[in-house]
Write a protein that holds these residues in place. Structure first.
Motif, PDB file in Angstrom:
ATOM      1  N   UNK A   1       0.857  -1.095  -0.109  1.00 28.04           N
ATOM      2  CA  UNK A   1      -0.140   0.137  -0.074  1.00 28.04           C
ATOM      3  C   UNK A   1       0.874   1.271  -0.110  1.00 28.04           C
ATOM      4  N   UNK A   2       0.488   2.296  -0.592  1.00 29.23           N
ATOM      5  CA  UNK A   2       1.037   3.613  -0.570  1.00 29.23           C
ATOM      6  C   UNK A   2       1.024   4.279   0.719  1.00 29.23           C
ATOM      7  N   UNK A   3       2.100   5.049   1.143  1.00 34.21           N
ATOM      8  CA  UNK A   3       1.974   5.909   2.369  1.00 34.21           C
ATOM      9  C   UNK A   3       0.683   6.637   2.281  1.00 34.21           C
ATOM     10  N   UNK A   4      -0.011   6.791   3.461  1.00 37.59           N
ATOM     11  CA  UNK A   4      -1.239   7.313   3.829  1.00 37.59           C
ATOM     12  C   UNK A   4      -2.604   6.460   3.350  1.00 37.59           C
ATOM     13  N   UNK A   5      -2.280   5.382   2.831  1.00 34.95           N
ATOM     14  CA  UNK A   5      -3.190   4.351   2.463  1.00 34.95           C
ATOM     15  C   UNK A   5      -3.665   3.637   3.606  1.00 34.95           C
ATOM     16  N   UNK A   6      -4.698   2.637   3.543  1.00 34.98           N
ATOM     17  CA  UNK A   6      -5.236   1.942   4.530  1.00 34.98           C
ATOM     18  C   UNK A   6      -5.329   0.356   4.013  1.00 34.98           C
TER      19      UNK A   6
ATOM     20  N   UNK B   1     -13.562 -29.022  24.873  1.00 37.03           N
ATOM     21  CA  UNK B   1     -13.455 -30.060  25.977  1.00 37.03           C
ATOM     22  C   UNK B   1     -12.667 -29.567  27.138  1.00 37.03           C
ATOM     23  N   UNK B   2     -12.622 -28.342  27.471  1.00 37.45           N
ATOM     24  CA  UNK B   2     -12.132 -27.559  28.540  1.00 37.45           C
ATOM     25  C   UNK B   2     -10.468 -27.433  28.726  1.00 37.45           C
ATOM     26  N   UNK B   3      -9.859 -27.916  27.631  1.00 36.02           N
ATOM     27  CA  UNK B   3      -8.338 -27.868  27.376  1.00 36.02           C
ATOM     28  C   UNK B   3      -8.006 -26.328  27.405  1.00 36.02           C
ATOM     29  N   UNK B   4      -7.217 -25.735  28.199  1.00 39.80           N
ATOM     30  CA  UNK B   4      -6.705 -24.369  28.150  1.00 39.80           C
ATOM     31  C   UNK B   4      -5.457 -24.113  27.692  1.00 39.80           C
ATOM     32  N   UNK B   5      -4.997 -23.587  26.759  1.00 39.26           N
ATOM     33  CA  UNK B   5      -3.805 -23.270  25.880  1.00 39.26           C
ATOM     34  C   UNK B   5      -3.577 -21.737  25.990  1.00 39.26           C
ATOM     35  N   UNK B   6      -2.083 -21.584  25.852  1.00 39.49           N
ATOM     36  CA  UNK B   6      -1.752 -20.404  25.898  1.00 39.49           C
ATOM     37  C   UNK B   6      -0.918 -19.827  24.550  1.00 39.49           C
ATOM     38  N   UNK B   7      -0.889 -18.519  24.092  1.00 42.47           N
ATOM     39  CA  UNK B   7       0.129 -18.226  23.351  1.00 42.47           C
ATOM     40  C   UNK B   7       0.143 -18.612  21.901  1.00 42.47           C
ATOM     41  N   UNK B   8      -0.870 -18.564  21.360  1.00 42.38           N
ATOM     42  CA  UNK B   8      -0.834 -19.265  19.987  1.00 42.38           C
ATOM     43  C   UNK B   8      -0.620 -18.203  18.876  1.00 42.38           C
ATOM     44  N   UNK B   9       0.147 -18.603  17.972  1.00 39.73           N
ATOM     45  CA  UNK B   9       0.738 -17.537  16.829  1.00 39.73           C
ATOM     46  C   UNK B   9       0.144 -17.896  15.538  1.00 39.73           C
ATOM     47  N   UNK B  10      -0.167 -17.026  14.643  1.00 39.13           N
ATOM     48  CA  UNK B  10      -0.519 -17.135  13.322  1.00 39.13           C
ATOM     49  C   UNK B  10       0.726 -17.269  12.404  1.00 39.13           C
ATOM     50  N   UNK B  11       0.741 -17.331  11.287  1.00 32.92           N
ATOM     51  CA  UNK B  11       1.832 -17.590  10.384  1.00 32.92           C
ATOM     52  C   UNK B  11       2.405 -16.150   9.837  1.00 32.92           C
ATOM     53  N   UNK B  12       1.754 -14.961   9.934  1.00 38.07           N
ATOM     54  CA  UNK B  12       2.114 -13.942   9.817  1.00 38.07           C
ATOM     55  C   UNK B  12       1.830 -13.358   8.503  1.00 38.07           C
ATOM     56  N   UNK B  13       1.644 -12.222   8.310  1.00 38.41           N
ATOM     57  CA  UNK B  13       1.257 -11.591   6.911  1.00 38.41           C
ATOM     58  C   UNK B  13       2.063 -10.192   6.607  1.00 38.41           C
ATOM     59  N   UNK B  14       2.445 -10.112   5.374  1.00 42.07           N
ATOM     60  CA  UNK B  14       3.504  -9.095   5.155  1.00 42.07           C
ATOM     61  C   UNK B  14       2.596  -7.969   4.825  1.00 42.07           C
ATOM     62  N   UNK B  15       2.974  -6.802   5.589  1.00 38.50           N
ATOM     63  CA  UNK B  15       2.384  -5.371   5.057  1.00 38.50           C
ATOM     64  C   UNK B  15       3.680  -4.552   4.709  1.00 38.50           C
ATOM     65  N   UNK B  16       3.481  -3.932   3.387  1.00 40.89           N
ATOM     66  CA  UNK B  16       4.639  -3.226   3.022  1.00 40.89           C
ATOM     67  C   UNK B  16       4.092  -1.746   2.578  1.00 40.89           C
ATOM     68  N   UNK B  17       4.484  -0.776   3.279  1.00 43.04           N
ATOM     69  CA  UNK B  17       4.144   0.730   3.092  1.00 43.04           C
ATOM     70  C   UNK B  17       5.168   1.197   2.209  1.00 43.04           C
ATOM     71  N   UNK B  18       5.136   1.631   0.781  1.00 48.25           N
ATOM     72  CA  UNK B  18       5.900   1.880   0.098  1.00 48.25           C
ATOM     73  C   UNK B  18       5.238   2.938  -1.410  1.00 48.25           C
ATOM     74  N   UNK B  19       5.990   3.911  -1.902  1.00 48.39           N
ATOM     75  CA  UNK B  19       5.497   4.491  -3.167  1.00 48.39           C
ATOM     76  C   UNK B  19       6.287   3.975  -4.159  1.00 48.39           C
TER      77      UNK B  19
END
Length: 122
Positions: A12-17, A104-122
């Motif tokens: 996305x360009x600078x200032x974008x969403x 099943x009432x299992x409690x787990x902590x600290x799960x992560x996704x694989x990540x998604x790249x965000x690049x802000x550049x003109x």
């Protein structure tokens, strides 16, 4: 097994969403906290914004006023709306879910996704 899948990254360009989404799956009953972290090249992973199941939020000063976080508890999904993007927002954005209770009432902590790249550049 709890899994997090992110979507919505891109160039996305600078200032974008951009709007990032993260859906959690795996017979989930509840998730206490969901949030977004980011890691730029050569830097440590840092908190961007987190939100509790009750709607309380914590947003990093560097993005306050530009980014907003929300979630849909029924869909176990968290969103990050990013406005007025700057080149320094360029990073891999990771979704996190903490204290996940399954049907099943299992409690787990600290799960992560694989990540998604965000690049802000003109």
């Amino acid at each position: 097994q709890v899994q997090l899948v992110e979507s919505g990254g891109g160039l996305v360009q600078p200032g974008g969403s951009l709007r990032l989404s993260c859906a959690a799956s795996g017979s989930i009953f509840s998730i206490d906290t969901m949030g977004w972290y980011r890691q730029a090249p050569g830097k440590q992973r840092e908190l961007v914004a987190v939100i509790t199941s009750g709607g309380s939020t914590n947003v990093a000063d560097s993005v306050k006023g530009r980014f907003s976080i929300s979630r849909d508890n029924a869909e176990n999904t968290v969103y990050l709306q990013m406005n007025s993007l700057k080149p320094e927002d360029t990073a891999v954005y990771y979704c996190n879910a903490d204290r996940v209770v399954t049907i099943t009432r299992f409690v787990g902590y600290d799960y992560w996704g694989q990540g998604t790249q965000v690049t802000v550049s003109s």
